[in-house]
Scaffold this motif. Structure first.
Motif, PDB file in Angstrom:
ATOM      1  N   GLY A   2       6.171 -15.023   2.791  1.00  0.00           N
ATOM      2  CA  GLY A   2       5.914 -14.339   1.540  1.00  0.00           C
ATOM      3  C   GLY A   2       5.543 -12.892   1.808  1.00  0.00           C
ATOM      4  N   PHE A   3       5.753 -12.051   0.841  1.00  0.00           N
ATOM      5  CA  PHE A   3       5.382 -10.658   1.025  1.00  0.00           C
ATOM      6  C   PHE A   3       4.890 -10.077  -0.291  1.00  0.00           C
ATOM      7  CE2 PHE A   3       9.627 -10.101  -0.640  1.00  0.00           C
ATOM      8  CZ  PHE A   3       9.550  -8.935  -1.388  1.00  0.00           C
ATOM      9  N   GLU A   4       4.152  -8.991  -0.160  1.00  0.00           N
ATOM     10  CA  GLU A   4       3.597  -8.314  -1.324  1.00  0.00           C
ATOM     11  C   GLU A   4       3.714  -6.812  -1.101  1.00  0.00           C
ATOM     12  OE1 GLU A   4      -0.709  -8.025  -3.682  1.00  0.00           O
ATOM     13  OE2 GLU A   4      -0.433  -9.382  -1.990  1.00  0.00           O
ATOM     14  N   LYS A   5       4.224  -6.110  -2.104  1.00  0.00           N
ATOM     15  CA  LYS A   5       4.265  -4.653  -2.022  1.00  0.00           C
ATOM     16  C   LYS A   5       2.904  -4.118  -2.443  1.00  0.00           C
ATOM     17  CE  LYS A   5       9.207  -3.788  -2.720  1.00  0.00           C
ATOM     18  NZ  LYS A   5      10.225  -3.072  -3.540  1.00  0.00           N
ATOM     19  N   VAL A   6       2.311  -3.317  -1.577  1.00  0.00           N
ATOM     20  CA  VAL A   6       0.990  -2.778  -1.857  1.00  0.00           C
ATOM     21  C   VAL A   6       0.980  -1.276  -1.585  1.00  0.00           C
ATOM     22  CG1 VAL A   6      -0.169  -4.944  -1.288  1.00  0.00           C
ATOM     23  CG2 VAL A   6       0.196  -3.246   0.496  1.00  0.00           C
ATOM     24  N   THR A   7      -0.031  -0.611  -2.063  1.00  0.00           N
ATOM     25  CA  THR A   7      -0.222   0.806  -1.774  1.00  0.00           C
ATOM     26  C   THR A   7      -1.694   1.031  -1.424  1.00  0.00           C
ATOM     27  OG1 THR A   7      -0.676   1.348  -4.100  1.00  0.00           O
ATOM     28  CG2 THR A   7       1.612   1.554  -3.343  1.00  0.00           C
ATOM     29  N   PHE A   8      -1.938   2.057  -0.640  1.00  0.00           N
ATOM     30  CA  PHE A   8      -3.309   2.454  -0.350  1.00  0.00           C
ATOM     31  C   PHE A   8      -3.355   3.976  -0.265  1.00  0.00           C
ATOM     32  CE2 PHE A   8      -1.275   1.726   3.730  1.00  0.00           C
ATOM     33  CZ  PHE A   8      -1.685   2.799   4.512  1.00  0.00           C
ATOM     34  N   THR A   9      -4.532   4.523  -0.345  1.00  0.00           N
ATOM     35  CA  THR A   9      -4.697   5.970  -0.395  1.00  0.00           C
ATOM     36  C   THR A   9      -5.087   6.514   0.975  1.00  0.00           C
ATOM     37  OG1 THR A   9      -5.476   5.753  -2.676  1.00  0.00           O
ATOM     38  CG2 THR A   9      -5.876   7.855  -1.571  1.00  0.00           C
ATOM     39  N   ASN A  10      -4.396   7.584   1.405  1.00  0.00           N
ATOM     40  CA  ASN A  10      -4.759   8.182   2.695  1.00  0.00           C
ATOM     41  C   ASN A  10      -5.921   9.148   2.518  1.00  0.00           C
ATOM     42  OD1 ASN A  10      -3.735  10.571   1.637  1.00  0.00           O
ATOM     43  ND2 ASN A  10      -2.045  10.743   3.103  1.00  0.00           N
ATOM     44  N   SER A  11      -6.324   9.809   3.580  1.00  0.00           N
ATOM     45  CA  SER A  11      -7.502  10.681   3.529  1.00  0.00           C
ATOM     46  C   SER A  11      -7.291  11.918   2.671  1.00  0.00           C
ATOM     47  CB  SER A  11      -7.892  11.107   4.949  1.00  0.00           C
ATOM     48  OG  SER A  11      -6.828  11.811   5.574  1.00  0.00           O
ATOM     49  N   GLN A  12      -6.009  12.214   2.351  1.00  0.00           N
ATOM     50  CA  GLN A  12      -5.696  13.376   1.514  1.00  0.00           C
ATOM     51  C   GLN A  12      -5.469  12.991   0.059  1.00  0.00           C
ATOM     52  OE1 GLN A  12      -5.915  16.437   2.928  1.00  0.00           O
ATOM     53  NE2 GLN A  12      -6.548  15.258   4.740  1.00  0.00           N
ATOM     54  N   GLY A  13      -5.694  11.712  -0.262  1.00  0.00           N
ATOM     55  CA  GLY A  13      -5.522  11.253  -1.635  1.00  0.00           C
ATOM     56  C   GLY A  13      -4.097  10.881  -1.998  1.00  0.00           C
ATOM     57  N   LYS A  14      -3.189  10.803  -1.005  1.00  0.00           N
ATOM     58  CA  LYS A  14      -1.801  10.430  -1.262  1.00  0.00           C
ATOM     59  C   LYS A  14      -1.643   8.915  -1.198  1.00  0.00           C
ATOM     60  CE  LYS A  14      -0.570  14.764  -1.386  1.00  0.00           C
ATOM     61  NZ  LYS A  14      -0.218  15.415  -2.676  1.00  0.00           N
ATOM     62  N   GLN A  15      -0.761   8.397  -2.055  1.00  0.00           N
ATOM     63  CA  GLN A  15      -0.486   6.967  -2.066  1.00  0.00           C
ATOM     64  C   GLN A  15       0.566   6.627  -1.010  1.00  0.00           C
ATOM     65  OE1 GLN A  15      -1.890   4.385  -4.227  1.00  0.00           O
ATOM     66  NE2 GLN A  15      -3.382   6.056  -4.269  1.00  0.00           N
ATOM     67  N   VAL A  61       1.162  -9.311   8.575  1.00  0.00           N
ATOM     68  CA  VAL A  61       1.492  -7.977   9.083  1.00  0.00           C
ATOM     69  C   VAL A  61       1.604  -6.977   7.939  1.00  0.00           C
ATOM     70  CG1 VAL A  61       3.143  -6.580  10.391  1.00  0.00           C
ATOM     71  CG2 VAL A  61       2.740  -8.962  11.043  1.00  0.00           C
ATOM     72  N   LEU A  62       0.874  -5.874   8.070  1.00  0.00           N
ATOM     73  CA  LEU A  62       0.994  -4.756   7.139  1.00  0.00           C
ATOM     74  C   LEU A  62       1.830  -3.685   7.819  1.00  0.00           C
ATOM     75  CD1 LEU A  62      -0.052  -3.443   4.398  1.00  0.00           C
ATOM     76  CD2 LEU A  62      -1.672  -2.217   5.859  1.00  0.00           C
ATOM     77  N   ARG A  63       2.966  -3.340   7.221  1.00  0.00           N
ATOM     78  CA  ARG A  63       3.781  -2.232   7.719  1.00  0.00           C
ATOM     79  C   ARG A  63       3.940  -1.229   6.583  1.00  0.00           C
ATOM     80  NH1 ARG A  63       9.439  -4.024   6.695  1.00  0.00           N
ATOM     81  NH2 ARG A  63       9.510  -6.268   6.390  1.00  0.00           N
ATOM     82  N   GLY A  68       4.649  11.195   3.733  1.00  0.00           N
ATOM     83  CA  GLY A  68       5.847  12.014   3.680  1.00  0.00           C
ATOM     84  C   GLY A  68       7.114  11.316   4.122  1.00  0.00           C
ATOM     85  N   LEU A  69       7.033  10.024   4.456  1.00  0.00           N
ATOM     86  CA  LEU A  69       8.210   9.274   4.892  1.00  0.00           C
ATOM     87  C   LEU A  69       8.435   8.072   3.974  1.00  0.00           C
ATOM     88  CD1 LEU A  69       7.665   9.272   8.764  1.00  0.00           C
ATOM     89  CD2 LEU A  69       9.385  10.582   7.496  1.00  0.00           C
ATOM     90  N   GLY A  70       9.686   7.615   3.913  1.00  0.00           N
ATOM     91  CA  GLY A  70       9.997   6.436   3.116  1.00  0.00           C
ATOM     92  C   GLY A  70       9.582   6.580   1.675  1.00  0.00           C
ATOM     93  N   GLU A  71       8.808   5.621   1.189  1.00  0.00           N
ATOM     94  CA  GLU A  71       8.367   5.606  -0.201  1.00  0.00           C
ATOM     95  C   GLU A  71       6.959   6.173  -0.387  1.00  0.00           C
ATOM     96  OE1 GLU A  71      10.375   1.706  -2.079  1.00  0.00           O
ATOM     97  OE2 GLU A  71       9.121   1.275  -0.325  1.00  0.00           O
ATOM     98  N   SER A  72       6.373   6.690   0.679  1.00  0.00           N
ATOM     99  CA  SER A  72       5.012   7.216   0.590  1.00  0.00           C
ATOM    100  C   SER A  72       4.995   8.642   0.057  1.00  0.00           C
ATOM    101  CB  SER A  72       4.337   7.177   1.967  1.00  0.00           C
ATOM    102  OG  SER A  72       4.051   5.852   2.348  1.00  0.00           O
ATOM    103  N   GLU A  73       3.893   8.968  -0.600  1.00  0.00           N
ATOM    104  CA  GLU A  73       3.734  10.314  -1.132  1.00  0.00           C
ATOM    105  C   GLU A  73       3.408  11.300  -0.018  1.00  0.00           C
ATOM    106  OE1 GLU A  73       1.976   9.113  -5.569  1.00  0.00           O
ATOM    107  OE2 GLU A  73       0.675  10.057  -4.071  1.00  0.00           O
ATOM    108  N   GLY A  74       3.472  12.602  -0.372  1.00  0.00           N
ATOM    109  CA  GLY A  74       3.122  13.638   0.580  1.00  0.00           C
ATOM    110  C   GLY A  74       4.349  14.318   1.165  1.00  0.00           C
ATOM    111  N   GLU A  75       4.118  15.418   1.861  1.00  0.00           N
ATOM    112  CA  GLU A  75       5.190  16.178   2.497  1.00  0.00           C
ATOM    113  C   GLU A  75       5.115  15.993   4.004  1.00  0.00           C
ATOM    114  OE1 GLU A  75       7.583  17.676   0.925  1.00  0.00           O
ATOM    115  OE2 GLU A  75       6.711  17.201  -1.035  1.00  0.00           O
ATOM    116  N   PHE A  76       6.217  15.603   4.604  1.00  0.00           N
ATOM    117  CA  PHE A  76       6.246  15.358   6.037  1.00  0.00           C
ATOM    118  C   PHE A  76       5.831  16.592   6.823  1.00  0.00           C
ATOM    119  CE2 PHE A  76       8.469  15.497  10.126  1.00  0.00           C
ATOM    120  CZ  PHE A  76       8.004  14.329  10.714  1.00  0.00           C
ATOM    121  N   GLU A  77       6.252  17.779   6.369  1.00  0.00           N
ATOM    122  CA  GLU A  77       5.956  19.002   7.110  1.00  0.00           C
ATOM    123  C   GLU A  77       4.462  19.305   7.149  1.00  0.00           C
ATOM    124  OE1 GLU A  77       6.680  22.843   4.676  1.00  0.00           O
ATOM    125  OE2 GLU A  77       8.249  21.443   4.056  1.00  0.00           O
TER     126      GLU A  77
END
Length: 401
Positions: A2-15, A61-63, A68-77
């Motif tokens: 089974g799997f679940e799509k989840v989100t969490f906030t990084n230290s900069q407030g990005k999901q 497993v949480l992957r 800034g990559l994939g479906e995550s917020e933020g700018e990679f640069e």
């Protein structure tokens, strides 16, 4: 699984977008975080295969996608190696607050370097594995070697990595060059597994040698001969996942299952939470449960599924025995069984609530069989012992002990 799509906030407030994969036939005894390679994402095929191998052994497993990559917020640069480590720390906090603190970290390539730094800051982590990891974060600089001068002069440059364009800033280079991998790994003092391919042309095998030398025991090294850096062959990544699972079990806190003791043919035990039941039958341990629609966890077949399975298994064995005695060319038997409640055939009043248990059985026969042989095997199916038990009156005698 089974799997679940989840989100969490990084230290900069990005999901940050993540996928939590859970075992389907048991409660997860441990949690792990997988850190993907530089500019990759959580859905990379090798990441999926390794995660699934761990999940099959009871490790959730949480992957997730780094900032800034994939479906995550933020700018990679705007990211660097230190921000990747920070993302891992936040992922661990998310698991601890919502599920259970991770005890295993697994990282591929630059993600491997990141998990070493993260593990040194996470007390709950008891084991670390790296796959094709560099012995220094600065190693990733070779991917954009021709652009380094432009980055140092202009402050940033657009580089092509794996067919995709990424903007790399000078801050990124300064950051990876300042990371003291040797000191961090020497001080980590946690069980460590190094996995590397001698044919890795992206991160040479000498990196594995250095990582192994830096680390303290208990440490292990596994060579995945003939594999490429990205583990593009599914057999390679699945093998790696199985190796990690087997190695990690020595260090993870896995509750020992206390099977019920019995001198009877079968014993079934259930606790005070849910419907998950443990079945002991001779030397065999099975799990029964109810579907989620009925309030269960769906960790195993339902009681009626086991009854249907008994009918199917007995039917197949009876046909096998009969055909072997007759020396008929029966190569394979597949028995399909459905169970339900239907009105009794002799019930004249269809509005009445009188219904009987009905097992519908469909049989597939494979082999060089003529029509008479197939017809006879169909008749024999009705003579299997479980069929007779289900179709005749039985007696159940119950007592407290």
């Amino acid at each position: 699984m089974g799997f679940e799509k989840v989100t969490f906030t990084n230290s900069q407030g990005k999901q940050l977008a993540a996928r939590l994969e859970m075992p389907t036939n048991q409660e997860a005894h441990s949690y792990a975080i997988f850190a993907h390679c530089f500019t990759c994402n959580k859905n990379f095929s090798a990441v999926r295969n390794i995660s699934r191998a761990l999940v099959s052994r009871g490790i959730a497993v949480l992957r997730f996608d780094f900032t800034g990559l994939g479906e995550s917020e933020g700018e990679f640069e705007e990211t660097n190696f230190s921000s990747n480590v920070s993302d891992l720390i936040e992922a661990a906090k998310f698991l601890e607050q919502n599920y259970k603190a991770p005890s295993l970290l697994v990282g591929h390539s630059l993600g491997g370097a990141a998990v070493i730094f993260a593990a040194s800051q996470l007390d709950a982590v008891v084991a670390v594995t790296t796959i094709g990891a560099p012995s220094s974060p600065a190693h990733v600089q070779h991917l954009f070697k021709s652009n380094v001068d432009e980055i140092n002069t202009m402050g940033k440059a657009k580089v092509n990595i794996g067919g995709r364009d990424f903007t790399i800033k000078k801050d990124f280079i300064d950051d990876i060059q300042s990371q003291p991998m040797k000191e961090v790994l020497k001080n980590m003092r946690k069980p460590y597994l190094v996995i590397h391919s001698p044919q890795d042309t992206i991160v040479g095998i000498e990196n594995a040698k250095e990582l192994y030398q830096y680390a303290h025991h208990p440490k292990s090294f596994i060579s995945i001969d003939k594999a490429d850096h990205l583990l593009m062959d599914n057999e390679d990544s699945t093998y790696v996942g199985n190796v990690i699972a087997g190695w990690a079990e020595r260090y993870l806190d896995i509750p020992k299952r206390q099977s019920v003791k019995t001198t009877h043919q079968v014993a079934v035990s259930i606790g005070n939470e849910g419907f998950t039941s443990e079945i002991v039958s001779g030397n065999h341990l099975l799990i029964a449960d109810e579907p989620k629609d009925f309030g269960g966890n769906d960790f195993g077949p339902s009681p009626y599924d086991y009854v249907s399975s008994g009918l199917g298994a007995c039917t197949a064995m009876t046909l096998r025995m009969y055909a072997s005695r007759k020396k008929w060319d029966l190569q394979k038997v597949i028995v399909h069984v459905d169970h339900g409640k239907e009105h009794a055939p002799d019930s004249e009043n269809t509005s009445a609530v009188k219904k009987i248990d009905t097992f519908k059985r469909k049989i597939e026969l494979y082999g060089d069989l003529n029509s008479e042989q197939r017809k006879r095997l169909l008749e024999i199916a009705d003579k299997c012992p479980v069929h007779k038990t289900l179709s005749t009156e039985s007696s159940i005698i119950t007592e407290l002990i």
